[in-house]
Design an enzyme around this catalytic site. Structure first.
Site, PDB file in Angstrom:
ATOM      1  CB  THR A   1      41.037  37.869  38.456  1.00  0.00           C
ATOM      2  OG1 THR A   1      40.945  36.242  39.053  1.00  0.00           O
ATOM      3  CG2 THR A   1      39.718  38.049  37.491  1.00  0.00           C
TER       4      THR A   1
ATOM      5  NE  ARG B   1      37.358  28.240  42.819  1.00  0.00           N
ATOM      6  CZ  ARG B   1      37.883  29.461  42.696  1.00  0.00           C
ATOM      7  NH1 ARG B   1      38.445  29.759  41.498  1.00  0.00           N
ATOM      8  NH2 ARG B   1      37.627  30.470  43.657  1.00  0.00           N
TER       9      ARG B   1
ATOM     10  CG  ASP C   1      34.822  36.109  42.123  1.00  0.00           C
ATOM     11  OD1 ASP C   1      36.015  35.019  42.115  1.00  0.00           O
ATOM     12  OD2 ASP C   1      34.995  37.031  41.691  1.00  0.00           O
TER      13      ASP C   1
ATOM     14  CB  THR D   1      40.387  40.651  41.660  1.00  0.00           C
ATOM     15  OG1 THR D   1      41.520  39.756  41.626  1.00  0.00           O
ATOM     16  CG2 THR D   1      40.824  41.999  41.893  1.00  0.00           C
ATOM     17  N   GLY D   2      39.764  38.383  43.920  1.00  0.00           N
ATOM     18  CA  GLY D   2      40.093  38.041  45.338  1.00  0.00           C
ATOM     19  C   GLY D   2      39.563  36.762  45.440  1.00  0.00           C
TER      20      GLY D   2
HETATM   21  N1  ASP Z   1      38.311  35.735  41.946  1.00  0.00           N
HETATM   22  C1  ASP Z   1      39.185  34.652  41.073  1.00  0.00           C
HETATM   23  C2  ASP Z   1      38.607  33.096  41.665  1.00  0.00           C
HETATM   24  O1  ASP Z   1      38.313  32.925  42.827  1.00  0.00           O
HETATM   25  C3  ASP Z   1      40.501  34.748  41.592  1.00  0.00           C
HETATM   26  C4  ASP Z   1      41.222  36.114  41.377  1.00  0.00           C
HETATM   27  O2  ASP Z   1      40.615  36.992  41.455  1.00  0.00           O
HETATM   28  O3  ASP Z   1      42.399  36.205  41.467  1.00  0.00           O
HETATM   29  O4  ASP Z   1      38.597  32.446  40.898  1.00  0.00           O
END
Ligand code: ASP
Length: 331
Positions: A167, A195, A198, A218-219
C-alpha cells in the site's frame, strides 16, 4: 509554518531486487509532493501528487500493478482526510479507476458523503470528469503471472516475489498549517471479490487531526482494523508528553532503531516533541503486534510536522523531507 512531508510504499518482505525500484518510487513521490509544498502550495495537492506517482509505479500495490483478487481483477481502495475539518473522502472496490486517490479527493470535495464504493463510486467519477479505464489497464504482467501461479497452485507470497503488501500513503503539513493524510491500495492478493481492508476506512488506514497529527498505515488490513491503528496512533500523538525528560529513549523499536532513525532526521539523539512522533509510531505498531500478532507499519507527522515511522515487517519503503529540505528514503 515550515512545511513537512512523509510518504510510504508499504511494509512487507521487500525482496532485494525490488529495493531500488521502491526507493526511486519514493524519491519521485517526495519530489512531486515537495515541489508543491516548498512553493507554498497546499498539503492536499501535495499528498495527492505524491500518491499519484506511487499509484503509477507498478512496484507498489496501488493503482496500476495492484494485486489481483481471486477472480483475477484489480479492486482498489483510497482515502484522503482533512485534519482541520475531520472530513474524509474515500472509495473502495473500484475496478475502472487508474488513480483512485483522485476519486477519493473528488468525494471529499464534491460529495456530501465520506465514502463511495464499487459501481456507485465509478458513476460518481464519470459525473465529475474522471475517466474510467478498462479493468485490464490496471493489471501488470508481474501480477498477472503471480495470480496465474496462485490459481494453479494455492495462493502463496512466494508467487508474488514475497510481495503480499505494498500500500502507499502520504502525510503533509503545508506552510498555512493545513494537515492532510492519504492512503491508496490494491488490497491483499487473492482477496475475495468485494473485500475491503483497513486502507480506505477512516481511523484504520488513515487519519488526520490538525490538533494532533496525521497517519497512514500499511500491513495486514484485517488486523489493523481491529486496533483502529491510524486513530490509535493519532491519539498517542495527542497524549505525547511535552517534556523531553518524561519519556526514556528506547534502543529499539519494531524493525527500526529509534536512535538511529531519529539521528537521520535531526542529526542528534531525539528529544522533546521530535522524539514523541517516533514513540507514537512505535507504540501503535507494538500494539498491532501485541494484540493481533499481525505485521504492518505506519508513517505520521505530528501537528508541528515532526515525522515518525515504525514497522514490524522485515522492511518498509518510506521517505521524508528533512528539516534542511533534503530527501531521505529508505527500504
Ligand atoms: N492494508 C492493506 C490492506 O489490507 C494492505 C497493505 O497495506 O499492503 O488492504
Amino acid at each position: 509554518m515550515k512545511p513537512s512531508l512523509i510518504i510510504h510504499g508499504g511494509a512487507w518482505d521487500i525482496p532485494d531486487e525490488a529495493v531500488d525500484a521502491c526507493k526511486s518510487g519514493c524519491r519521485l513521490a517526495l519530489d512531486a509532493g515537495w515541489s508543491i509544498l516548498s512553493r507554498g502550495g497546499s498539503s492536499l495537492d501535495a499528498v495527492e501528487a505524491a500518491i499519484l506517482v506511487l499509484e503509477d509505479e507498478p512496484v507498489f500495490d496501488a493503482g496500476f500493478g495492484s494485486h489481483l483478487n481471486l477472480d483475477g481483477r484489480v479492486e482498489c481502495d483510497a482515502i484522503v482526510m482533512n485534519g482541520e475539518t475531520l472530513r474524509s473522502g474515500a472509495v473502495a472496490a473500484v475496478q475502472r479507476i487508474r488513480n483512485p486517490i483522485r476519486l477519493a479527493r473528488a468525494v471529499l470535495e464534491h460529495s456530501p458523503h465520506m465514502m463511495l464504493v464499487a459501481e456507485g463510486a465509478e458513476r460518481f467519477a464519470k459525473d465529475h470528469g474522471i475517466d474510467l479505464c478498462a479493468p485490464e489497464d490496471l493489471i501488470s504482467e508481474a501480477e498477472r503471472e503471480a495470480w496465474r501461479h496462485c490459481s494453479q497452485d494455492t495462493h502463496a507470497a512466494a508467487h508474488h516475489r514475497g510481495h503480499e503488501q505494498g500500500t502507499v500513503g502520504a502525510v503533509a503539513l503545508d506552510a498555512h498549517g493545513k494537515l492532510f493524510a492519504a492512503t491508496s491500495t490494491g488490497g491483499t492478493c487473492c482477496k475475495l471479490p468485494g473485500r475491503v481492508g483497513d486502507s480506505p476506512l477512516i481511523g484504520c488506514g488513515c487519519y488526520a487531526d490538525s490538533a494532533a497529527g496525521g497517519v497512514s498505515c500499511t500491513g495486514y488490513g484485517e488486523a489493523i482494523m481491529k486496533i483502529v491503528m491510524a486513530k490509535t496512533a493519532t491519539e498517542l500523538l495527542r497524549c505525547a508528553p511535552r517534556s523531553e525528560h518524561s519519556c526514556p529513549v528506547p534502543e529499539k523499536t519494531s524493525g527500526v532503531d529509534v536512535r538511529h532513525s531519529m539521528e537521520n532526521v535531526w542529526g542528534t539523539t531525539p528529544c522533546g516533541e521530535n522524539f514523541h512522533a517516533m514513540m507514537a509510531a512505535r507504540e501503535a505498531v507494538h500494539l498491532l503486534g501485541r494484540r493481533t500478532h499481525a505485521t504492518g507499519g505506519l508513517i505520521l507527522l505530528d501537528c508541528a510536522g515532526n515525522p515518525g515511522f515504525a514497522f514490524n515487517t522485515p522492511r518498509m519503503a518510506y521517505g521524508y523531507v528533512t528539516p534542511e529540505g533534503a530527501f531521505f528514503t529508505s527500504v
